[in-house]
Motif scaffolding. Structure first.
Motif, PDB file in Angstrom:
ATOM      1  N   THR A 458       0.806  -1.226   0.000  1.00  0.00           N
ATOM      2  CA  THR A 458       0.000   0.000   0.000  1.00  0.00           C
ATOM      3  C   THR A 458       0.837   1.273   0.000  1.00  0.00           C
ATOM      4  O   THR A 458       0.309   2.356  -0.281  1.00  0.00           O
ATOM      5  N   GLY A 459       2.121   1.161   0.364  1.00  0.00           N
ATOM      6  CA  GLY A 459       2.962   2.350   0.464  1.00  0.00           C
ATOM      7  C   GLY A 459       2.755   3.127   1.745  1.00  0.00           C
ATOM      8  O   GLY A 459       3.379   4.170   1.942  1.00  0.00           O
ATOM      9  N   GLU A 460       1.897   2.650   2.641  1.00  0.00           N
ATOM     10  CA  GLU A 460       1.630   3.345   3.903  1.00  0.00           C
ATOM     11  C   GLU A 460       2.662   2.956   4.962  1.00  0.00           C
ATOM     12  O   GLU A 460       3.419   1.993   4.800  1.00  0.00           O
ATOM     13  N   SER A 461       2.655   3.705   6.060  1.00  0.00           N
ATOM     14  CA  SER A 461       3.549   3.368   7.167  1.00  0.00           C
ATOM     15  C   SER A 461       3.106   2.043   7.785  1.00  0.00           C
ATOM     16  O   SER A 461       1.990   1.555   7.544  1.00  0.00           O
ATOM     17  N   MET A 462       3.983   1.472   8.617  1.00  0.00           N
ATOM     18  CA  MET A 462       3.688   0.198   9.287  1.00  0.00           C
ATOM     19  C   MET A 462       3.043   0.408  10.657  1.00  0.00           C
ATOM     20  O   MET A 462       2.995  -0.498  11.476  1.00  0.00           O
ATOM     21  N   ASP A 463       2.500   1.595  10.890  1.00  0.00           N
ATOM     22  CA  ASP A 463       1.917   1.923  12.197  1.00  0.00           C
ATOM     23  C   ASP A 463       0.822   0.951  12.609  1.00  0.00           C
ATOM     24  O   ASP A 463       0.795   0.471  13.756  1.00  0.00           O
ATOM     25  N   GLU A 464      -0.089   0.655  11.697  1.00  0.00           N
ATOM     26  CA  GLU A 464      -1.248  -0.149  12.070  1.00  0.00           C
ATOM     27  C   GLU A 464      -0.865  -1.590  12.404  1.00  0.00           C
ATOM     28  O   GLU A 464      -1.476  -2.226  13.258  1.00  0.00           O
ATOM     29  N   THR A 486       5.613   6.243  12.024  1.00  0.00           N
ATOM     30  CA  THR A 486       5.398   7.614  12.468  1.00  0.00           C
ATOM     31  C   THR A 486       5.189   7.617  13.976  1.00  0.00           C
ATOM     32  O   THR A 486       5.199   6.563  14.634  1.00  0.00           O
ATOM     33  N   ASP A 487       4.970   8.798  14.528  1.00  0.00           N
ATOM     34  CA  ASP A 487       4.708   8.891  15.966  1.00  0.00           C
ATOM     35  C   ASP A 487       3.455   8.120  16.368  1.00  0.00           C
ATOM     36  O   ASP A 487       3.304   7.732  17.537  1.00  0.00           O
ATOM     37  N   GLN A 488       2.559   7.872  15.419  1.00  0.00           N
ATOM     38  CA  GLN A 488       1.339   7.155  15.734  1.00  0.00           C
ATOM     39  C   GLN A 488       1.638   5.736  16.236  1.00  0.00           C
ATOM     40  O   GLN A 488       0.975   5.231  17.139  1.00  0.00           O
ATOM     41  N   ALA A 489       2.652   5.096  15.662  1.00  0.00           N
ATOM     42  CA  ALA A 489       3.019   3.753  16.127  1.00  0.00           C
ATOM     43  C   ALA A 489       3.423   3.784  17.591  1.00  0.00           C
ATOM     44  O   ALA A 489       3.041   2.906  18.379  1.00  0.00           O
ATOM     45  N   SER A 491       2.500   5.990  19.750  1.00  0.00           N
ATOM     46  CA  SER A 491       1.293   6.266  20.528  1.00  0.00           C
ATOM     47  C   SER A 491       0.554   4.971  20.855  1.00  0.00           C
ATOM     48  O   SER A 491       0.094   4.764  21.985  1.00  0.00           O
ATOM     49  N   TYR A 492       0.456   4.087  19.871  1.00  0.00           N
ATOM     50  CA  TYR A 492      -0.168   2.779  20.113  1.00  0.00           C
ATOM     51  C   TYR A 492       0.599   1.995  21.178  1.00  0.00           C
ATOM     52  O   TYR A 492      -0.006   1.389  22.085  1.00  0.00           O
ATOM     53  N   ILE A 493       1.927   1.988  21.069  1.00  0.00           N
ATOM     54  CA  ILE A 493       2.729   1.227  22.028  1.00  0.00           C
ATOM     55  C   ILE A 493       2.551   1.786  23.433  1.00  0.00           C
ATOM     56  O   ILE A 493       2.391   1.042  24.406  1.00  0.00           O
ATOM     57  N   GLY A 494       2.566   3.113  23.560  1.00  0.00           N
ATOM     58  CA  GLY A 494       2.373   3.722  24.870  1.00  0.00           C
ATOM     59  C   GLY A 494       0.992   3.465  25.436  1.00  0.00           C
ATOM     60  O   GLY A 494       0.820   3.327  26.653  1.00  0.00           O
ATOM     61  N   GLN A 495      -0.010   3.387  24.578  1.00  0.00           N
ATOM     62  CA  GLN A 495      -1.384   3.212  25.036  1.00  0.00           C
ATOM     63  C   GLN A 495      -1.697   1.769  25.402  1.00  0.00           C
ATOM     64  O   GLN A 495      -2.428   1.499  26.368  1.00  0.00           O
ATOM     65  N   PHE A 496      -1.127   0.807  24.630  1.00  0.00           N
ATOM     66  CA  PHE A 496      -1.513  -0.593  24.821  1.00  0.00           C
ATOM     67  C   PHE A 496      -0.380  -1.493  25.309  1.00  0.00           C
ATOM     68  O   PHE A 496      -0.653  -2.602  25.773  1.00  0.00           O
ATOM     69  N   GLY A 497       0.870  -1.058  25.219  1.00  0.00           N
ATOM     70  CA  GLY A 497       1.996  -1.920  25.614  1.00  0.00           C
ATOM     71  C   GLY A 497       2.321  -1.815  27.083  1.00  0.00           C
ATOM     72  O   GLY A 497       3.459  -1.516  27.458  1.00  0.00           O
ATOM     73  N   LYS A 498       1.374  -2.127  27.923  1.00  0.00           N
ATOM     74  CA  LYS A 498       1.547  -1.911  29.362  1.00  0.00           C
ATOM     75  C   LYS A 498       2.469  -2.934  30.015  1.00  0.00           C
ATOM     76  O   LYS A 498       2.939  -2.709  31.131  1.00  0.00           O
ATOM     77  N   LYS A 516       8.222  10.374  23.770  1.00  0.00           N
ATOM     78  CA  LYS A 516       7.407  10.756  24.922  1.00  0.00           C
ATOM     79  C   LYS A 516       6.261   9.781  25.138  1.00  0.00           C
ATOM     80  O   LYS A 516       5.929   9.416  26.271  1.00  0.00           O
ATOM     81  N   TYR A 517       5.631   9.343  24.065  1.00  0.00           N
ATOM     82  CA  TYR A 517       4.558   8.351  24.190  1.00  0.00           C
ATOM     83  C   TYR A 517       5.052   7.091  24.903  1.00  0.00           C
ATOM     84  O   TYR A 517       4.341   6.513  25.743  1.00  0.00           O
ATOM     85  N   LEU A 518       6.265   6.645  24.574  1.00  0.00           N
ATOM     86  CA  LEU A 518       6.804   5.431  25.179  1.00  0.00           C
ATOM     87  C   LEU A 518       7.104   5.626  26.656  1.00  0.00           C
ATOM     88  O   LEU A 518       6.700   4.821  27.506  1.00  0.00           O
ATOM     89  N   LEU A 519       7.827   6.698  26.967  1.00  0.00           N
ATOM     90  CA  LEU A 519       8.279   6.900  28.341  1.00  0.00           C
ATOM     91  C   LEU A 519       7.131   7.228  29.287  1.00  0.00           C
ATOM     92  O   LEU A 519       7.196   6.930  30.486  1.00  0.00           O
ATOM     93  N   GLU A 520       6.083   7.830  28.766  1.00  0.00           N
ATOM     94  CA  GLU A 520       4.945   8.179  29.613  1.00  0.00           C
ATOM     95  C   GLU A 520       3.870   7.096  29.636  1.00  0.00           C
ATOM     96  O   GLU A 520       3.027   7.088  30.533  1.00  0.00           O
ATOM     97  N   GLY A 521       3.923   6.166  28.679  1.00  0.00           N
ATOM     98  CA  GLY A 521       2.840   5.190  28.585  1.00  0.00           C
ATOM     99  C   GLY A 521       3.182   3.763  28.912  1.00  0.00           C
ATOM    100  O   GLY A 521       2.285   2.935  29.072  1.00  0.00           O
TER     101      GLY A 521
END
Length: 615
Positions: A458-464, A486-489, A491-498, A516-521
């Motif tokens: 698809t040419g898209e990032s591997m975020d999803e 991208t930063d979105q990936a 964000s997912y890790i910080g939100q769900f990778g507990k 920041k998403y990683l260190l805070e999440g």
């Protein structure tokens, strides 16, 4: 010591005061006469009773995390836990001093120490950085005369260190050196000759210098206690006649992994001598140059068939594919098969793998292509761990494995718990499929070789794709990300990778927000290694609340300045902040080459090389 050396921070000078002073007002209660006996019976103090009970209970606690938690309850538990700990684990050799460790834990029989961070395996750390074993073995020689086992990983070990170890511990039984360097066959000879009760000598991916010493012949001439002998990483020739005699004198030998200088004909002789083996590393699996005809005439099929206990097979460093059918008799019983040195095709793999229905661990080169992985998926329904390594690690090549092989594995191997997968192209759809088909994944390491490569369909990032992994794999503790992210990936890790404890990042992210998403999440994050990513000072400062809880942070070729690193060092004085140059040339440019940040009870180390500055 456990994963958390901060558990040692509770030590104080009154820790040895194991019983409180006697309270005069209760002195009469400390004595009681038994009826009609005329004898006095001293009732133990309550704290002493508690500690005696605790010591008996804590002996059943084996997990490091459980023991660390127990030591934090109160001083009595702290003392009792230290007295009953027989195994000492040091996750970073600079996190605590040998003096402090041996003073607290006095009854240790097994020690495990890790040195350099993992990125040292990829030549990202300058040579001669440190992680010397000498201070540790010197301290242990005085404190632990009954020591039986030493496990070292990524440590610098000298022949003198090995000599001191061999001379200091008369009951020494197990030595395991993983990814270590600095020693040679001279040191091995001392260990072989002086450790008369040696059961395990495992040299795994270590660099062993050739001192022109015949270390194999230094083992005792009598029956040995050897149960495991692994030397497949030793690049020098060995005395095969001495090795054969050693195998004959070792009736308890279960694990034997040979180096590339042992031919298939010599392997046959050893297998005939030791049919009791459960783990075998075959050496080269090819004929000697001087005797190809004689080696070919041997009955290898019968030799393998006689090894009825064999469950783990590795080696095949210079394989002759025509000899592969020899291992067919043992395939049905194998739980572990390592072809990571065997450059074989799918056509050569398929006749072997179709017999391996019990296989749980499989390592292989990508030379087997997607077709080979499809065969694995069709047969190995019990597979728990898969590693696919590249034959050619160059970024500008078209790799032989892709999303096709990954998706086949996810559909066929639903019990998979750990995967390391090197490839040149990948799709989000395949990664999402794996997250749904293999929800029990604990380790997911996808290495898309080549920088910033997108979903090739698809040419898209591997975020999803990576987002799906952290969302659907609830047990995930180790993750390596790659490709266009991208930063979105993050964000997912910080939100769900507990539960993520170890995270590797390369060539990924847009801005400081990603880190920041990683260190805070990610509250469980212990080890974070980052290279060639656009994270700077602001991102680094966002982790000030968490660094004391981490084992280490490694950042190389990012956008960190010396001033930003200095800010962290000033804010967290119990943190060691090392800034180093990638080589011994003068530092150039605005940004630091390498930041290595770790917690320590001791402050800065005393063996700092010239290219390292501790802020």
């Amino acid at each position: 010591m456990g994963d958390d050396p901060s558990s040692s921070s509770q030590m104080s000078e009154d820790d040895d005061d194991r019983s409180p002073p006697l309270d005069p007002s209760s002195s009469n209660k400390a004595r009681n006469c038994s009826s009609g006996s005329g004898c006095d019976y001293i009732i133990p103090y309550p704290d002493q009773v508690l500690e005696n009970v605790l010591e008996n209970v804590l002996c059943f606690l084996t997990a490091r995390q459980d023991r660390n938690a127990a030591s934090l309850v109160c001083k009595s538990w702290y003392r009792a836990e230290a007295l009953t700990r027989s195994g000492l684990f040091i996750g970073n050799c600079y996190a605590v001093s040998p003096r402090r460790a041996t003073a607290r834990f006095t009854r240790v029989r097994a020690v495990s120490i890790k040195g350099k961070p993992r990125f040292a395996d990829f030549n990202l750390m300058p040579p001669n950085w440190g992680a010397h074993f000498r201070p540790w073995v010197s301290a242990m020689a005085k404190a632990y005369p009954w020591l039986e086992k030493v496990y070292l990983k990524r440590m610098s070990v000298t022949d003198d260190d090995l000599a001191l170890l061999a001379e200091s511990f008369p009951g020494f039984k197990e030595l395991l050196l993983v990814c270590c360097d600095g020693f040679g066959t001279s040191g091995l000879a001392v260990v072989a000759s002086k450790c008369r009760q040696l059961k395990v000598l495992d040299l795994i991916e270590s660099e062993v210098l050739d001192d022109d010493v015949d270390w194999i012949c230094c083992f005792p001439e009598s029956l040995t206690c050897l149960e495991s002998l692994i030397f497949d990483c030793v690049e020098c020739h060995i005395n095969f006649e001495a090795l054969e005699r050693l195998v004959m004198r070792s009736p308890l030998l279960k694990k034997l992994r040979l180096n590339r200088h042992v031919s298939i004909g010599q392997l046959h002789r050893l297998m005939v001598r030791a049919p009791q083996l459960t783990h075998l590393g075959t050496g080269s699996f090819s004929t000697l140059e001087g005797n190809p005809q004689g080696d070919q005439e041997l009955d290898y099929v019968s030799a393998f068939a006689a090894c009825k206990s064999l469950v783990c097979l590795s080696g095949f460093r210079e394989i002759l594919p025509d000899q592969l059918p020899a291992i067919y008799p043992v395939c049905a019983n194998l739980t572990n098969l390592n072809f990571s040195y065997a450059n074989i095709t799918a056509e050569q793999l398929i006749p072997v793998i179709r017999h391996c229905h019990k296989l749980q661990i499989f390592w292989v080169l990508d030379s087997v292509c997607d077709e080979g992985l499809k065969a694995v998926a069709a047969t190995c329904k019990e597979l728990r761990e898969l590693r696919v390594f590249p034959v050619n690690a160059r970024e500008d090549t078209e790799g032989p494995v892709s999303e096709v092989g990954l998706q086949a594995i996810s559909e066929g191997c639903r019990k998979l718990q750990s995967i390391l997968y090197f490839c040149q192209r990948m799709t989000n759809a395949a990664v999402i499929a794996m997250s749904k088909n293999c929800p029990d994944l604990v380790v997911f390491r996808l290495c898309i070789m080549g920088r910033h490569r997108p979903d090739h369909a698809t040419g898209e990032s591997m975020d999803e794709g990576f987002g799906a992994i952290v969302m659907n794999c609830k047990k995930l503790t180790r993750l390596a990300v790659s490709g266009l992210l991208t930063d979105q990936a993050f964000s997912y890790i910080g939100q769900f990778g507990k539960l993520v404890r170890t995270l590797s990042v390369a060539f990924a992210g847009d801005s400081d927000m990603g880190l920041k998403y990683l260190l805070e999440g990610c509250p469980k994050l212990q080890k974070l290694e980052i290279r060639d990513s656009p994270f700077g000072d602001s991102a680094l400062r966002s982790g000030l609340h968490h660094y004391y809880n981490m084992r280490f942070l490694w950042m190389s070729s990012c956008l960190l300045t010396r001033e930003g690193c200095q800010d962290v060092a000033q804010a967290l004085p119990r943190l060691v902040v090392e800034v180093m140059k990638s080589d011994e040339e003068e530092e150039t440019g605005e940004y630091v080459d390498i930041l290595y940040l770790y917690r320590s009870l001791e402050g800065q180390r005393d063996d700092i090389p010239k290219f390292v500055d501790i802020l």
